[in-house]
Design a protein around this motif. Sequence first.
Motif, PDB file in Angstrom:
ATOM      1  N   SER A  15      -2.474 -12.588 -14.589  1.00  0.00           N
ATOM      2  CA  SER A  15      -2.593 -11.435 -13.416  1.00  0.00           C
ATOM      3  C   SER A  15      -4.002 -12.003 -12.194  1.00  0.00           C
ATOM      4  O   SER A  15      -4.648 -12.149 -12.812  1.00  0.00           O
ATOM      5  CB  SER A  15      -2.024  -9.766 -14.176  1.00  0.00           C
ATOM      6  N   THR A  16      -3.589 -12.119 -11.039  1.00  0.00           N
ATOM      7  CA  THR A  16      -4.787 -12.076 -10.347  1.00  0.00           C
ATOM      8  C   THR A  16      -5.284 -11.111 -10.490  1.00  0.00           C
ATOM      9  O   THR A  16      -6.916 -11.355 -10.177  1.00  0.00           O
ATOM     10  CB  THR A  16      -4.424 -12.131  -8.697  1.00  0.00           C
ATOM     11  N   ASN A  17      -5.480  -9.889 -10.354  1.00  0.00           N
ATOM     12  CA  ASN A  17      -5.813  -8.824 -10.833  1.00  0.00           C
ATOM     13  C   ASN A  17      -7.091  -8.772 -12.274  1.00  0.00           C
ATOM     14  O   ASN A  17      -8.210  -8.776 -12.186  1.00  0.00           O
ATOM     15  CB  ASN A  17      -5.564  -7.552 -11.193  1.00  0.00           C
ATOM     16  N   GLN A  39       2.910 -15.284 -10.862  1.00  0.00           N
ATOM     17  CA  GLN A  39       2.549 -14.627 -11.703  1.00  0.00           C
ATOM     18  C   GLN A  39       3.302 -14.355 -13.672  1.00  0.00           C
ATOM     19  O   GLN A  39       4.390 -14.230 -12.971  1.00  0.00           O
ATOM     20  CB  GLN A  39       2.074 -13.170 -11.538  1.00  0.00           C
ATOM     21  N   GLY A  42       2.328 -10.300 -13.966  1.00  0.00           N
ATOM     22  CA  GLY A  42       1.437  -9.304 -12.523  1.00  0.00           C
ATOM     23  C   GLY A  42       1.675  -7.696 -13.172  1.00  0.00           C
ATOM     24  O   GLY A  42       2.511  -7.464 -13.517  1.00  0.00           O
ATOM     25  N   ARG A  43       0.944  -6.609 -12.647  1.00  0.00           N
ATOM     26  CA  ARG A  43       1.255  -5.169 -13.147  1.00  0.00           C
ATOM     27  C   ARG A  43       0.661  -4.582 -11.314  1.00  0.00           C
ATOM     28  O   ARG A  43       0.680  -5.075 -10.639  1.00  0.00           O
ATOM     29  CB  ARG A  43      -0.160  -5.381 -13.935  1.00  0.00           C
ATOM     30  N   GLY A  44       2.224  -3.532 -11.598  1.00  0.00           N
ATOM     31  CA  GLY A  44       2.199  -2.560 -10.579  1.00  0.00           C
ATOM     32  C   GLY A  44       1.031  -1.518 -10.529  1.00  0.00           C
ATOM     33  O   GLY A  44       0.402  -0.977 -11.568  1.00  0.00           O
ATOM     34  N   ARG A  45       1.953  -0.537 -10.166  1.00  0.00           N
ATOM     35  CA  ARG A  45       0.464   0.750  -9.967  1.00  0.00           C
ATOM     36  C   ARG A  45       1.722   1.579 -11.390  1.00  0.00           C
ATOM     37  O   ARG A  45       2.769   1.663 -11.403  1.00  0.00           O
ATOM     38  CB  ARG A  45       1.209   1.711  -8.538  1.00  0.00           C
ATOM     39  N   TRP A  50       4.966  -6.166 -11.916  1.00  0.00           N
ATOM     40  CA  TRP A  50       5.427  -6.660 -11.120  1.00  0.00           C
ATOM     41  C   TRP A  50       5.465  -8.231 -10.817  1.00  0.00           C
ATOM     42  O   TRP A  50       4.707  -8.931 -11.581  1.00  0.00           O
ATOM     43  CB  TRP A  50       3.853  -6.898  -9.902  1.00  0.00           C
ATOM     44  N   LYS A 110      10.979  -1.278  -0.034  1.00  0.00           N
ATOM     45  CA  LYS A 110       9.846  -1.968   0.113  1.00  0.00           C
ATOM     46  C   LYS A 110       9.146  -3.595  -0.410  1.00  0.00           C
ATOM     47  O   LYS A 110       9.620  -4.292  -0.472  1.00  0.00           O
ATOM     48  CB  LYS A 110       9.272  -1.370  -1.665  1.00  0.00           C
ATOM     49  N   GLY A 113       3.098  -4.309  -2.284  1.00  0.00           N
ATOM     50  CA  GLY A 113       2.055  -3.156  -2.716  1.00  0.00           C
ATOM     51  C   GLY A 113       1.038  -3.704  -2.526  1.00  0.00           C
ATOM     52  O   GLY A 113       0.848  -4.562  -3.149  1.00  0.00           O
ATOM     53  N   VAL A 114      -0.430  -2.693  -3.169  1.00  0.00           N
ATOM     54  CA  VAL A 114      -1.488  -2.515  -3.521  1.00  0.00           C
ATOM     55  C   VAL A 114      -1.900  -2.473  -4.437  1.00  0.00           C
ATOM     56  O   VAL A 114      -1.453  -1.202  -4.560  1.00  0.00           O
ATOM     57  CB  VAL A 114      -1.450  -2.624  -1.990  1.00  0.00           C
ATOM     58  N   ILE A 132      -2.748  -8.033  -4.152  1.00  0.00           N
ATOM     59  CA  ILE A 132      -1.770  -7.626  -3.473  1.00  0.00           C
ATOM     60  C   ILE A 132      -1.037  -8.558  -3.341  1.00  0.00           C
ATOM     61  O   ILE A 132      -0.749  -9.830  -3.425  1.00  0.00           O
ATOM     62  CB  ILE A 132      -2.378  -7.923  -2.358  1.00  0.00           C
TER      63      ILE A 132
HETATM   64  C1  BTN Z   1       2.774  -1.707  -6.727  1.00  0.00           C
HETATM   65  O1  BTN Z   1       3.088  -1.415  -5.238  1.00  0.00           O
HETATM   66  O2  BTN Z   1       2.982  -1.353  -7.290  1.00  0.00           O
HETATM   67  C2  BTN Z   1       1.491  -2.895  -6.788  1.00  0.00           C
HETATM   68  C3  BTN Z   1       1.577  -4.411  -6.562  1.00  0.00           C
HETATM   69  C4  BTN Z   1       0.841  -4.803  -6.825  1.00  0.00           C
HETATM   70  C5  BTN Z   1       1.095  -6.009  -7.148  1.00  0.00           C
HETATM   71  C6  BTN Z   1      -0.566  -7.639  -7.493  1.00  0.00           C
HETATM   72  S1  BTN Z   1       0.051  -9.180  -7.476  1.00  0.00           S
HETATM   73  C7  BTN Z   1      -1.563  -9.615  -7.218  1.00  0.00           C
HETATM   74  C8  BTN Z   1      -1.913  -8.813  -8.087  1.00  0.00           C
HETATM   75  N1  BTN Z   1      -1.793  -8.890  -9.331  1.00  0.00           N
HETATM   76  C9  BTN Z   1      -1.331  -8.072 -10.160  1.00  0.00           C
HETATM   77  O3  BTN Z   1      -0.772  -8.330 -11.277  1.00  0.00           O
HETATM   78  N2  BTN Z   1      -1.103  -6.933  -9.120  1.00  0.00           N
HETATM   79  C10 BTN Z   1      -0.723  -7.395  -8.008  1.00  0.00           C
END
Ligand code: BTN
Length: 245
Positions: A15-17, A39, A42-45, A50, A110, A113-114, A132
């Motif tokens: 995950s880039t976050n 990724q 990847g994680r979302g809210r 993600w 959609k 997402g952020v 992002i």
């Molecule tokens: C959402 O709408 O739930 C937020 C999604 C965010 C996804 C981005 S992709 C780059 C960054 N790294 C992650 O793991 N999540 C965010």
Amino acid sequence: MLNNRRVHRYSIIGSTNDEAKRLASLGEPDGTLVVADSQTAGRGRSGRQWVTPPGAAIAMSLILRPAIPSFQITQVALLGGLAVLEGIEQATGLTAQLKWPNDVLINGRKVAGVLAEAAFTGDKLESVVLGIGVNVNAGPPLDLKLEYPATCLAAEAGHPLEREPLVNAILAAFDARYRQLGTAALRQAWAKHLAMLGKKVKVIGPGETVVGALEGVTDEGAVVILLESGERRIVLAGDVHLREE
Ligand code: BTN
């Protein structure tokens, strides 16, 4: 360097976050960008998954060190959504909307997402990682459980799109808006694009669910809901769902 910022590029990453949070804890400066082609985690809210398929999406995270009081950090996430919307509109000519708090919609679906994650030392805000994710040339897999109908920019534009000009447009929009943190100008720009304005919605927050008409956003980035009783309720965190009659 890209637009005067340090850049860490990866072809594949969890995950880039997560990587941006690790780099932030090592002292990387304000504005540093972490970007990946795909990724695996990847994680979302709200703990959601993600998906970032290789070559088909933008996955990037900015390390930010804004000099703002902690109560204004919601604005950083709003700023992220606004910059993504403005970058998309500028680079593609498409029209997008913002679903509070920071989803970017095109034609009610959609597209981006952020995910903003803050780190503190005591009460002091050390950094915010602004993640992002933009679906560019492929939406998420159909078997993924989605909280909202999804689309990708290529489907909306009717042709495939290059990711690099989109990334540049989003970063340019971000840099221009970053200077407005803490100002009413940011909320005004954000409010212009607010989806579902005046519609009957259900806002599911961490402690309560509020049903009423979506009236707007405050300077801090909270959503304002007008209840049937005529009372106004301000909700700082949660998800907005359109309430079908
Ligand atoms: C959402 O709408 O739930 C937020 C999604 C965010 C996804 C981005 S992709 C780059 C960054 N790294 C992650 O793991 N999540 C965010």
